[in-house]
Design an enzyme around this catalytic site. Structure first.
Site, short mmCIF file in Angstrom:
data_model
loop_
_atom_site.label_atom_id
_atom_site.label_comp_id
_atom_site.label_asym_id
_atom_site.label_seq_id
_atom_site.Cartn_x
_atom_site.Cartn_y
_atom_site.Cartn_z
N LEU A 181 -5.02 8.39 5.13
CA LEU A 181 -6.22 9.07 4.39
C LEU A 181 -7.27 8.17 4.67
CD1 LEU A 181 -7.18 11.01 2.02
CD2 LEU A 181 -6.79 9.34 0.42
N HIS B 58 -6.09 -3.24 -1.87
CA HIS B 58 -7.39 -3.62 -1.24
C HIS B 58 -8.61 -3.01 -2.02
CE1 HIS B 58 -10.60 -3.74 1.81
NE2 HIS B 58 -9.92 -4.61 2.67
#
Length: 338
Positions: free
Chosen positions: A126, A230
């Site tokens: 993605l 992240h």
């Protein structure tokens, strides 16, 4: 308007651009021409196959700007991981070390190396270029996969999961990997990440510690990032959590990023989607929907305003949306309210 469609050979330059912009830790998009062309070829073969149960198929799609024809993002699904190449992960568990005689009772976390997601469907790859990260575009790119799964469930596994990118800095340094490197691998995170991306995973089984790792023996920096995502991946994680995905104690083997999963039938965008018959005309509705056609090889999905009459199972869409979806009056579409 963005339209999601299966990737074609002509989309290679755009896919390479996405790979270059995605940065370190994005294993499914390595900057490697041979591998990316292979991914496109595999996707073309997968979309053309007649499938009654999930196998090694990989479905790669792109987001195209209908005004300019520019490809600005990509998204994908692996129908069943680990059937041709092993898929590794850590399971985070606990053991108790205790002595009643000494009055000692310690709960210790372990990382156990394994292949527990073998056969499950993975949502992956993605990426949306920054200048298009507005409105419903991000949700469309992510949730279009669930519209596809709901429409064609025989192609996918009961369990769907996603590996979220773990913590690393702008230079690609991962605190978790640095501990593994120092003790077992002796190569940099970016190199290991690249090798996995190009399918060279043999070194993992060769060098990875086979016995469970006691978390308390890791460096403080490595312990702190286990199961952490992240910063650029937090919006994607929040979206999946709203869909019903949860972390059941699994983490990626290199950066220790969280793995989240959900049974396909319990994914919000699968069970809340519904069918309507298309009426093509201009309208004034302000209701936002994600919409897909019911095709597979010619799958299309868009986001926009739709005038829905649930009682009559009718959906009025604009001519522009109809062209993007490649549908005509009287065709069926799948809708998801936003």
């Amino acid at each position: 308007m963005l339209v999601i469609r299966p990737i074609t050979e002509a989309d290679f330059p755009a896919l390479m651009r996405c790979a270059e912009e995605s940065g370190h830790g994005f294993t499914s998009l390595p900057v490697n021409e041979e591998l990316l062309r292979g991914k496109i070829e595999h996707s073309l073969e997968s979309f053309s196959k007649e499938v009654s149960s999930p196998g090694i198929e990989g479905y790669l799609m792109v987001a195209e700007d209908t005004d300019t024809g520019e490809v600005v993002g990509t998204t994908g699904i692996e129908a069943a991981v680990g059937l041709d190449v092993p898929f590794y992960s850590y399971h985070i568990s606990k053991v108790v070390h205790s002595s009643r005689k000494l009055g000692v009772h310690n709960i210790v976390e372990l990382l156990t190396f394994g292949n527990n997601y073998t056969g499950c469907s993975e949502i992956c790859t993605l990426f949306l270029r920054p200048q298009w990260r507005e409105g419903l575009n991000g949700r469309l790119l992510s949730k279009c996969r669930f519209l596809m799964m709901g429409e064609h469930p025989q192609r996918f596994s009961k369990t769907v999961f996603a590996e979220m990118r773990g913590v690393s800095d702008e230079e690609g340094h991962s605190p978790f990997w640095e501990w593994l490197r120092d003790h077992f691998f002796s190569i940099e995170f970016t190199h290991a990440d690249y090798l996995v991306g190009v399918g060279q995973k043999g070194f993992i089984a060769d060098l990875m510690p086979k016995l469970p790792i006691y978390v308390s023996l890791l460096s403080d920096e490595a312990q702190e990032v286990i199961g952490q995502v992240h910063e650029k991946t937090r919006p994607a994680l929040r979206l999946l959590e709203k869909e019903g995905f949860t972390n059941r104690g699994y983490a990626a083997i290199f950066d220790a990023g969280p793995t989240v999963e959900c049974d396909m039938v319990n994914i919000r965008s699968v069970y809340q989607a519904f069918h309507c018959t298309v009426e093509i005309s201009e309208h004034s509705s302000q209701s936002d929907y994600l919409v897909s056609n019911t095709e597979f090889q010619d799958f299309r999905a868009v986001a926009g305003k739709v005038d829905v009459n649930k009682a009559l199972c009718k959906a009025r869409i604009s001519p522009e949306m109809a062209d993007a979806l490649q549908v005509n009056d009287g065709d069926q579409v799948r809708l998801l309210a936003q």
